[in-house]
Design an enzyme around this catalytic site. Sequence first.
Site, mmCIF file in Angstrom:
data_model
loop_
_atom_site.group_PDB
_atom_site.id
_atom_site.type_symbol
_atom_site.label_atom_id
_atom_site.label_comp_id
_atom_site.label_asym_id
_atom_site.label_seq_id
_atom_site.Cartn_x
_atom_site.Cartn_y
_atom_site.Cartn_z
ATOM 1 N N ASN A 129 -12.458 -10.485 -17.530
ATOM 2 C CA ASN A 129 -12.896 -11.024 -16.663
ATOM 3 C C ASN A 129 -12.095 -12.251 -17.712
ATOM 4 O O ASN A 129 -12.169 -13.216 -16.726
ATOM 5 C CB ASN A 129 -14.752 -12.074 -17.848
ATOM 6 C CG ASN A 129 -15.540 -11.068 -18.092
ATOM 7 O OD1 ASN A 129 -15.044 -10.052 -16.609
ATOM 8 N ND2 ASN A 129 -15.976 -10.114 -18.492
ATOM 9 N N THR A 158 1.243 -3.709 -20.667
ATOM 10 C CA THR A 158 2.213 -2.638 -20.808
ATOM 11 C C THR A 158 2.620 -2.463 -22.246
ATOM 12 O O THR A 158 2.747 -3.542 -23.325
ATOM 13 C CB THR A 158 2.910 -2.930 -20.496
ATOM 14 O OG1 THR A 158 2.565 -3.775 -19.059
ATOM 15 C CG2 THR A 158 4.555 -2.563 -19.912
ATOM 16 N N GLN A 336 10.608 2.899 5.406
ATOM 17 C CA GLN A 336 11.141 3.068 7.367
ATOM 18 C C GLN A 336 12.046 3.310 7.590
ATOM 19 O O GLN A 336 12.455 4.513 8.453
ATOM 20 C CB GLN A 336 10.450 1.600 7.968
ATOM 21 C CG GLN A 336 10.751 1.598 9.735
ATOM 22 C CD GLN A 336 8.784 2.143 9.883
ATOM 23 O OE1 GLN A 336 8.307 2.912 8.815
ATOM 24 N NE2 GLN A 336 8.665 2.590 10.860
ATOM 25 N N HIS A 338 13.711 6.137 6.125
ATOM 26 C CA HIS A 338 14.570 7.125 5.716
ATOM 27 C C HIS A 338 13.700 7.606 6.535
ATOM 28 O O HIS A 338 13.859 8.810 6.190
ATOM 29 C CB HIS A 338 14.175 7.125 4.167
ATOM 30 C CG HIS A 338 15.053 6.825 2.976
ATOM 31 N ND1 HIS A 338 15.110 5.632 2.854
ATOM 32 C CD2 HIS A 338 15.850 8.244 3.018
ATOM 33 C CE1 HIS A 338 16.530 5.920 1.675
ATOM 34 N NE2 HIS A 338 16.475 7.157 1.568
ATOM 35 N N GLU A 363 2.116 -10.833 -14.840
ATOM 36 C CA GLU A 363 3.090 -11.824 -15.303
ATOM 37 C C GLU A 363 2.679 -13.307 -14.238
ATOM 38 O O GLU A 363 3.654 -14.013 -14.283
ATOM 39 C CB GLU A 363 3.790 -11.643 -15.279
ATOM 40 C CG GLU A 363 4.194 -10.643 -16.586
ATOM 41 C CD GLU A 363 5.719 -10.095 -17.472
ATOM 42 O OE1 GLU A 363 6.536 -11.117 -17.440
ATOM 43 O OE2 GLU A 363 5.740 -9.165 -18.322
ATOM 44 N N GLU A 367 0.307 -15.946 -5.614
ATOM 45 C CA GLU A 367 -0.502 -17.064 -5.735
ATOM 46 C C GLU A 367 -0.434 -17.997 -6.275
ATOM 47 O O GLU A 367 -0.215 -19.517 -6.834
ATOM 48 C CB GLU A 367 -2.216 -16.502 -6.108
ATOM 49 C CG GLU A 367 -1.955 -16.193 -4.550
ATOM 50 C CD GLU A 367 -2.127 -14.508 -4.269
ATOM 51 O OE1 GLU A 367 -1.492 -14.097 -5.460
ATOM 52 O OE2 GLU A 367 -1.953 -14.160 -3.663
#
Lengths: 378, 337, 261
Positions: A129, A158, A336, A338, A363, A367
């Site tokens: 939360n 991580t 794209q 490729h 991290e 925003e």
Amino acid sequence: MNFNITKEQILLQQLYREFTEREVKTIAAEVDEEERFPIETVEKMQKYGMMGIQFPKKYGGAGGDNASYIMLVEEVSKACGTTGVVLSAHASLCAAPIYEFGTEEQKQKYLVPLASGKKLGAFGLTEPNAGTDAAGQQTKAVLNGDHYILNGSKIFITNASYADTFIVMAMTDKSVGTKGISAFIVEKDFEGFSIGKKELKLGIRGSATCELIFDNVKVPKENLLGKEGKGFSIAMKTLDGGRIGIAAQALGIAQGAIDETVKYVKERKQFGKSISKFQNTQFMLADMQTNADAARLLVYKAAFNKDNGLPYSYEAAMAKLFASEAAMKITTQAVQLHGGYGYTREYPVERMMRDAKITEIYEGTSEVQRMVISAHML
Amino acid sequence: MKKEDYSGVFVFIEQKDQKIQNVSVELLGKAQELAKDLGQEVTAVLVGHDVEHVERLGHYGADNILYANQKDLDVYMTEPYTKVLTEVINNKKPEIFLFGATAIGRDLAPRLAGRVFTGLTADCTSLEISAETKDFLMTRPAFGGNIMATIICPDHRPQMATVRPGVMKKSEIDTTKDIKIESIDVQINQEDMTYEILEVVNEKTEKMDIQEAHVLISGGRGVGNPENFGKLDDLAHELGGIVSSSRAAVDVGWMPKEVQVGQTGKTVRPNLYIACGISGAIQHLAGMEESDFIVAINKDETAPIFETADLGVVGDLNKIIPALIEELKVAKEVKNQ
Amino acid sequence: MKIVVCIKQVPDTNEVRLDPITGTLIRDGVPSIINPDDKSGLEAALVLKDKHGAHVTVLTMGPPQADLALREALAMGADEAILLTDRAFAGADTWATSLTLAKALEKMEYDLIVTGRQAIDGDTAQVGPEIAEHLKIPHISYAKDIQKEDDGLIIKRMFEEGYHLIRVKMPCLITALSEMNSPRYMNVAGVFDAYREKEVKILSIADLNIDKDEIGLKGSPTKVKKSFTKGAKTAGKLYKDLDEKEAAKMIVEKLQEKFII
């Protein structure tokens, strides 16, 4: 205004590139395919002093600077986004706050093994939360004599299942809001502390992203990092540094995608010639590289500021915002260019595109970065 | 040293386990040509113990044979051999001295050149006497084989050169030649044994990694079935290479992943890459287009591999490969005669 | 135990390209590296340092930019570095090069000298044995393994088909094969040390007991008469209507032309 890299950095760049080519690139596809943590690469990085580049020798580091460390994050990320974040989370989010806010005893006990490559680190702030609303910490820490008792959980951490040392944020005094959050150094073997399920993710699939579960975990008083109530401030400052690392990771992913694409468009022939001869291809590549180079300047300026004792929160936010959004765009364009082959796992660009996405989120989301940047301006 | 005092084209005859090595016989052939151009004689210098068929040296071009036949010269050791050859050079004063560019030759020749203070040119692929200047021209690859250099040794004698095996051609055998064998006696003392050989081990080299091979015979879907890969194996054996494959052959289980060449396999850059039944999809090219010389054999003349190949043959690999093996065997015979 | 490793900074000849039109060598942008055989020799010396506490000095003869190769060696763990640099050394063949290095080595203390078997630009494999001759010490070439045993060394000396196991006393010289090991990477702290804690000592002809006519181009018994490339890569040829015997003959011919067989 000196834009040159130092003599040491020239030699380091050679080291980083050789290491990436031989150790990181060779297993990148497999790490992603099998969603496995690149333990053998991490062990080698530990051996060669790559896990504590920016820390002084007396704390087990290499005695280098942040710019030299960031260069490594960029280089390994060119081949493997997972390896980049493993390094960055360890060095910027776990070792760095102990270096910046720890007591001498804490540095000797925890920083030295982290920086010298004997232990791996992780950072636990995010909760189910409390994401962008990081202040809403629900993990509690109650002082009981000579130790604190921690209860609660963290998600999306991580390095979780491989780390030995964790920087964990917990609420010591709910009544004062963010000023009631404290930071703790937690060891993986503390009783009551366990690692929960591993997330199955879109990208950086080799990264061990797991839950942390605190069930009456006893954390010695000496493991309080900084003062009680300073935890939120420590977390924010730590994330400022971490943002430079993530920006470098995003930059590396973007550059890796560009390098692969340049190689591909020279080989691929359609309509009787290699597609590198079409102006559309050329213009797209020009835009991609210009954006990558712009990101590079922002990343290294932020690192420069940190190395020279200048404020860098604003610069780090810009670098992270710009590099991550550029990486997402560049990797999409790489796929794209490729064509159909780029969509298959035979070519690395689809993985690079999947890896890039998270850099816009963790991290501090884009925003949040915009909030930091505009707050600085207004 | 006075150049005029020096005469004769000498060849160091390498022997192993009493057997004369092929490279030395090849060098005798070349020595004959050089000696003819110079109006000088060919001398074979043999160091060893009870070497077999010494007279072959005469049959293959030596006018003279100098033979140091001693028990302590049985197995190659740097100092004893250098000592013997230094005596030979000081006594006989050869104009030219040739060595095989082998693990022995490339150890012995520089030590010797250092001792007598002369020039040595390594790994020569061509040797000739300039018609105008009578200079001894030694041509060799450098820069990893990217350039060729022609070297001369104008003022020092003997002019020394090492030559790769398989480059020079043996002379026609002449069993009627009158052979003079002169014995060399050089005292080998304890201090000449500058090191001690504890063990001599003979063994073939281990299985190679495709990324280390100089020659790769690569097969794709066009090979048809796993048994046919045996033909590629035979061809590889004939050329001293190993077999690799495209992804198609690995995906269907004909070949193991370790020999896969391409985007998701390994990148190789051998001297010779023979692509058999490989269409040449872009993922494959990425793994082998840096090869020095690419030969492609494919039934389909529109196969994209032909755009990258240096030499392309449209045809049935099942017929061409056996024919190629035969032709290679014939070519080898011609060389060895 | 004191070890001196002779290294050479060379262009990475694997990355050298021929200009497709003129057929000349493109040397620009080709990275400079420590010659692979030499690097393996250095790694072998560093292993002896790890195991027996040997002191490792790296020595190179080259232009000023060879400093980078020495710094890399220091960053890998070498203790000292010496750069032999002087215009007078330029144009040297293997005799003059080995003599110059030998003159520098004469002034140093060593138990073991290590060189690479051959450099990927010169490809001669001569300098190592010639240095040993100038210094009048034994040499073992084609070394695939080096072990220290009491006051001597046990070397695995390779031949085309097999090897000799050799015991040799020091001082001696060894030429190393790149097949012998996988050299370690530089250590990050080592890179900073290479520039901050360690130094590269520079020697010129004035520091050696030698005359300038004995070295460099003038002192070289061999001279390059000419050099040339094998020519620009020509477009590939496609043969369509040959039967298998004709095809086989033609392939063999082409391979012979190119010296591949």
